[in-house]
Design a protein around this motif. Structure first.
Motif, PDB file in Angstrom:
ATOM      1  N   UNK A 120       0.826  -1.206   0.000  1.00 29.88           N
ATOM      2  CA  UNK A 120       0.000   0.000   0.000  1.00 29.88           C
ATOM      3  C   UNK A 120       0.866   1.264   0.000  1.00 29.88           C
ATOM      4  N   UNK A 121       1.969   1.225   0.735  1.00 27.29           N
ATOM      5  CA  UNK A 121       2.852   2.392   0.819  1.00 27.29           C
ATOM      6  C   UNK A 121       3.643   2.598  -0.472  1.00 27.29           C
ATOM      7  N   UNK A 122       3.787   1.529  -1.263  1.00 24.22           N
ATOM      8  CA  UNK A 122       4.580   1.644  -2.479  1.00 24.22           C
ATOM      9  C   UNK A 122       6.050   1.847  -2.197  1.00 24.22           C
ATOM     10  N   UNK A 123       6.480   1.483  -0.984  1.00 18.54           N
ATOM     11  CA  UNK A 123       7.868   1.657  -0.559  1.00 18.54           C
ATOM     12  C   UNK A 123       8.657   0.413  -0.950  1.00 18.54           C
ATOM     13  N   UNK A 124       9.487   0.533  -1.989  1.00 15.69           N
ATOM     14  CA  UNK A 124      10.160  -0.653  -2.537  1.00 15.69           C
ATOM     15  C   UNK A 124      11.141  -1.280  -1.542  1.00 15.69           C
ATOM     16  N   UNK A 125      12.036  -0.514  -0.858  1.00 17.68           N
ATOM     17  CA  UNK A 125      12.925  -1.148   0.128  1.00 17.68           C
ATOM     18  C   UNK A 125      12.147  -1.869   1.236  1.00 17.68           C
ATOM     19  N   UNK A 126      11.073  -1.237   1.718  1.00 11.27           N
ATOM     20  CA  UNK A 126      10.257  -1.871   2.754  1.00 11.27           C
ATOM     21  C   UNK A 126       9.576  -3.127   2.214  1.00 11.27           C
ATOM     22  N   UNK A 127       9.199  -3.095   0.951  1.00 11.73           N
ATOM     23  CA  UNK A 127       8.571  -4.248   0.320  1.00 11.73           C
ATOM     24  C   UNK A 127       9.540  -5.419   0.253  1.00 11.73           C
ATOM     25  N   UNK A 128      10.778  -5.154  -0.111  1.00 17.95           N
ATOM     26  CA  UNK A 128      11.795  -6.212  -0.133  1.00 17.95           C
ATOM     27  C   UNK A 128      12.030  -6.779   1.269  1.00 17.95           C
ATOM     28  N   UNK A 129      12.109  -5.897   2.263  1.00 12.33           N
ATOM     29  CA  UNK A 129      12.341  -6.345   3.635  1.00 12.33           C
ATOM     30  C   UNK A 129      11.191  -7.218   4.125  1.00 12.33           C
ATOM     31  N   UNK A 130       9.960  -6.757   3.898  1.00 18.33           N
ATOM     32  CA  UNK A 130       8.788  -7.523   4.345  1.00 18.33           C
ATOM     33  C   UNK A 130       8.712  -8.860   3.617  1.00 18.33           C
ATOM     34  N   UNK A 131       9.046  -8.852   2.325  1.00 15.17           N
ATOM     35  CA  UNK A 131       9.031 -10.100   1.566  1.00 15.17           C
ATOM     36  C   UNK A 131      10.051 -11.095   2.083  1.00 15.17           C
ATOM     37  N   UNK A 132      11.239 -10.611   2.409  1.00 18.61           N
ATOM     38  CA  UNK A 132      12.296 -11.499   2.917  1.00 18.61           C
ATOM     39  C   UNK A 132      11.915 -12.078   4.279  1.00 18.61           C
ATOM     40  N   UNK A 133      11.432 -11.232   5.185  1.00 15.61           N
ATOM     41  CA  UNK A 133      11.049 -11.731   6.507  1.00 15.61           C
ATOM     42  C   UNK A 133       9.883 -12.716   6.419  1.00 15.61           C
ATOM     43  N   UNK A 134       8.954 -12.451   5.477  1.00 20.25           N
ATOM     44  CA  UNK A 134       7.791 -13.330   5.333  1.00 20.25           C
ATOM     45  C   UNK A 134       8.176 -14.680   4.737  1.00 20.25           C
ATOM     46  N   UNK A 135       8.874 -14.653   3.592  1.00 17.85           N
ATOM     47  CA  UNK A 135       9.092 -15.868   2.822  1.00 17.85           C
ATOM     48  C   UNK A 135      10.409 -16.561   3.155  1.00 17.85           C
ATOM     49  N   UNK A 136      11.474 -15.792   3.432  1.00 19.39           N
ATOM     50  CA  UNK A 136      12.793 -16.396   3.680  1.00 19.39           C
ATOM     51  C   UNK A 136      12.937 -16.911   5.104  1.00 19.39           C
ATOM     52  N   UNK A 137      12.096 -16.424   5.999  1.00 26.73           N
ATOM     53  CA  UNK A 137      12.221 -16.831   7.398  1.00 26.73           C
ATOM     54  C   UNK A 137      10.926 -17.466   7.917  1.00 26.73           C
ATOM     55  N   UNK A 138       9.843 -16.703   8.027  1.00 25.37           N
ATOM     56  CA  UNK A 138       8.627 -17.255   8.623  1.00 25.37           C
ATOM     57  C   UNK A 138       8.084 -18.431   7.811  1.00 25.37           C
ATOM     58  N   UNK A 139       7.790 -18.193   6.534  1.00 27.38           N
ATOM     59  CA  UNK A 139       7.236 -19.281   5.726  1.00 27.38           C
ATOM     60  C   UNK A 139       8.268 -20.369   5.476  1.00 27.38           C
ATOM     61  N   UNK A 140       9.544 -20.020   5.391  1.00 30.78           N
ATOM     62  CA  UNK A 140      10.593 -21.028   5.179  1.00 30.78           C
ATOM     63  C   UNK A 140      10.642 -22.026   6.332  1.00 30.78           C
ATOM     64  N   UNK A 141      10.354 -21.573   7.549  1.00 30.76           N
ATOM     65  CA  UNK A 141      10.345 -22.496   8.696  1.00 30.76           C
ATOM     66  C   UNK A 141       9.235 -23.533   8.550  1.00 30.76           C
ATOM     67  N   UNK A 142       8.091 -23.113   8.008  1.00 32.52           N
ATOM     68  CA  UNK A 142       6.990 -24.053   7.748  1.00 32.52           C
ATOM     69  C   UNK A 142       7.389 -25.017   6.635  1.00 32.52           C
ATOM     70  N   UNK A 143       7.879 -24.455   5.550  1.00 34.48           N
ATOM     71  CA  UNK A 143       8.196 -25.245   4.363  1.00 34.48           C
ATOM     72  C   UNK A 143       9.290 -26.265   4.628  1.00 34.48           C
ATOM     73  N   UNK A 144      10.224 -25.929   5.503  1.00 33.00           N
ATOM     74  CA  UNK A 144      11.351 -26.816   5.783  1.00 33.00           C
ATOM     75  C   UNK A 144      10.964 -28.023   6.614  1.00 33.00           C
ATOM     76  N   UNK A 145       9.973 -27.843   7.477  1.00 28.90           N
ATOM     77  CA  UNK A 145       9.676 -28.891   8.456  1.00 28.90           C
ATOM     78  C   UNK A 145       8.460 -29.741   8.122  1.00 28.90           C
TER      79      UNK A 145
END
Length: 456
Positions: free
Chosen positions: A332-357
């Motif tokens: 919604x903010x259209x903030x590209x750096x924030x979008x990358x950060x949120x995407x990494x925390x969501x998919x590379x860490x939170x969702x990755x923990x689900x996907x790995x186990x």
């Protein structure tokens, strides 16, 4: 125990069926399956509404996303059919069949005529091929996981089985990388021929996956059970009789995957169609976050081999419940750096923990004799929610497409339901392979009765 099977003079050691080889084959097959699945998801979000549903007007995107969801309805059928044969005739045979079915179906999508050429038959054929894709995917993860877990050393089952979801991530990365230049084409070229290229390229991925997967052998534990006539005749009946609780548990845990399709399909459509974020920007956010997940997923799996499946799986779901709000807010903010950060925390860490186990967590709930059927069925029933989430959320926000809050709230609730289900499971990371799941007794074959008059 059948000692003949253990005699190296009769049956030499099967050196090529190492855990590493099985993990590589799982990743290769998963890459194909989910390359095919994700190019369809991306095409459904970006172009299929205009190509196959041009007369649908404002609901064209909803109709296109619904064809994406159709495969999720077919997945439980694939789980039953492919799980049955996997538990009866072998894991490897089913894995090879799955690969061919998915590769062929995806290639044919790229050959389909458009609505402007054959009318309603275009979406009918599209849906038919999507159903075949769904049947294929319905058996893939369970088959790959079961084969790998049954030859993995104790204490490392989580790590080796995590390469199946790593294949899923690799498939998404490959699909998205191909779609970046495709999506940058002028609109007329994208809609006329550009969208077909990713589907036609699936033939190359299919051939590579087949070469790797065809070299596998069946797990020794399965071969012994087969030779001793210890397998059950109808696995789907037996799994509901002896493991119904595990199926219910896996089903509710699998609701966690709805977050994945919300990020990759609904949020992609929202960001590009409502908030005007360039398609290439959104695709690069997804690529970067998934490349990092290729590293974090095996690490989370190694942690699960040390502390257990439940803590890692639960932590991942709690992280997803929180981060989905941050991801939508960044869009919604259209903030590209924030979008990358949120995407990494969501998919590379939170969702990755689900996907790995989840592969080891789910497979360890079932006995060898029904393991593939049970895991596949519970997983795919739960994934129906993931398949329909993008189209349902698009319909939910039809009156106000920019209002993402209800979608985030529902996604968070779904993640918490998965947490509650996981809390009811037993911890199995230290349980020996032959003690996993509920006991299953199979009748031994009766020896033929020889009439007394015919005895020598």
């Amino acid at each position: 125990m059948n000692t003949t099977l253990q005699d190296p003079a009769v049956h030499p050691p099967r050196a090529k069926n190492s855990p590493v080889r099985a993990a590589v084959a799982s990743m290769a097959g998963g890459t194909l399956e989910y390359y095919d699945n994700y190019i369809y998801a991306l095409a459904a979000a970006l172009v299929f509404g205009k190509i196959f549903f041009p007369d649908a007007g404002a609901v064209a995107t909803i109709a296109a996303l619904a064809t994406f969801a159709v495969s999720y309805v077919a997945r439980p059928l694939g789980a039953i059919l492919l799980g049955h044969f996997g538990d009866r005739i072998g894991r490897k045979k089913v894995l090879v069949f799955i690969l061919i079915l998915m590769g062929t179906s995806t290639f044919l999508v790229g050959c389909l005529p458009e609505y402007s050429q054959i009318g309603v038959w275009a979406p009918v054929l599209l849906i038919t091929l999507r159903i075949l894709q769904g049947i294929s995917v319905g058996g893939e993860t369970a088959a790959a996981t079961v084969l790998t877990i049954e030859i993995s050393p104790e204490g490392r089952r989580g790590f080796f089985t995590s390469w199946a979801p790593n294949g899923i991530v690799a498939g998404f990365i490959l699909a998205t990388l191909i779609f970046v230049p495709i999506s940058a084409l002028p609109e007329d070229q994208l809609l006329s021929w550009g969208w077909r290229i990713p589907f036609l390229l699936s033939a190359l991925v299919t051939v590579a996956g087949f070469i790797i997967r065809a070299k596998l052998d069946e797990p020794e534990a399965f071969i012994e059970a087969q030779a001793e006539h210890a397998l059950v005749k109808v696995p789907v009946v037996e799994v509901f009789r002896s493991h119904w609780g595990a199926i219910v548990r896996v089903t509710f845990c699998s609701l966690a995957f709805a977050v994945d399709t919300v990020v990759k399909v609904f949020a992609l459509s929202l960001a590009t169609g409502v908030y005007g974020i360039p398609r290439s920007t959104m695709l690069w956010v997804l690529i970067v976050s998934h490349v990092l997940a290729l590293v974090t997923q095996p690490l989370f799996a190694m942690v699960s081999d040390r502390v257990g499946r439940k803590p890692v799986f639960i932590a991942g779901n709690l992280g997803c419940a929180a981060m989905i709000f941050a991801y939508f807010a960044a869009i919604q903010a259209g903030n590209v750096p924030l979008l990358f950060l949120a995407g990494i925390l969501s998919m590379s860490f939170a969702y990755a923990a689900i996907n790995a186990t989840y592969p080891s967590f789910f497979a360890e709930m079932f006995n060898l004799k029904v393991r593939q059927t049970g895991m596949a069925l519970g997983l795919q029933i739960g994934l129906i929610a993931a398949g329909f989430a993008p189209s349902l959320y698009t319909a939910l926000t039809a009156g106000n497409p920019s209002d993402w809050l209800p979608v985030a709230v529902i996604s968070a609730i779904i993640s918490l339901i998965a947490v509650g289900s996981a809390l009811t499971a037993k911890e199995t990371f230290r349980v020996p392979l032959d003690q996993l799941g509920a006991p299953i007794t199979t009748p031994k074959p009766q020896a033929a009765v020889v009439p007394s008059g015919e005895q020598s």
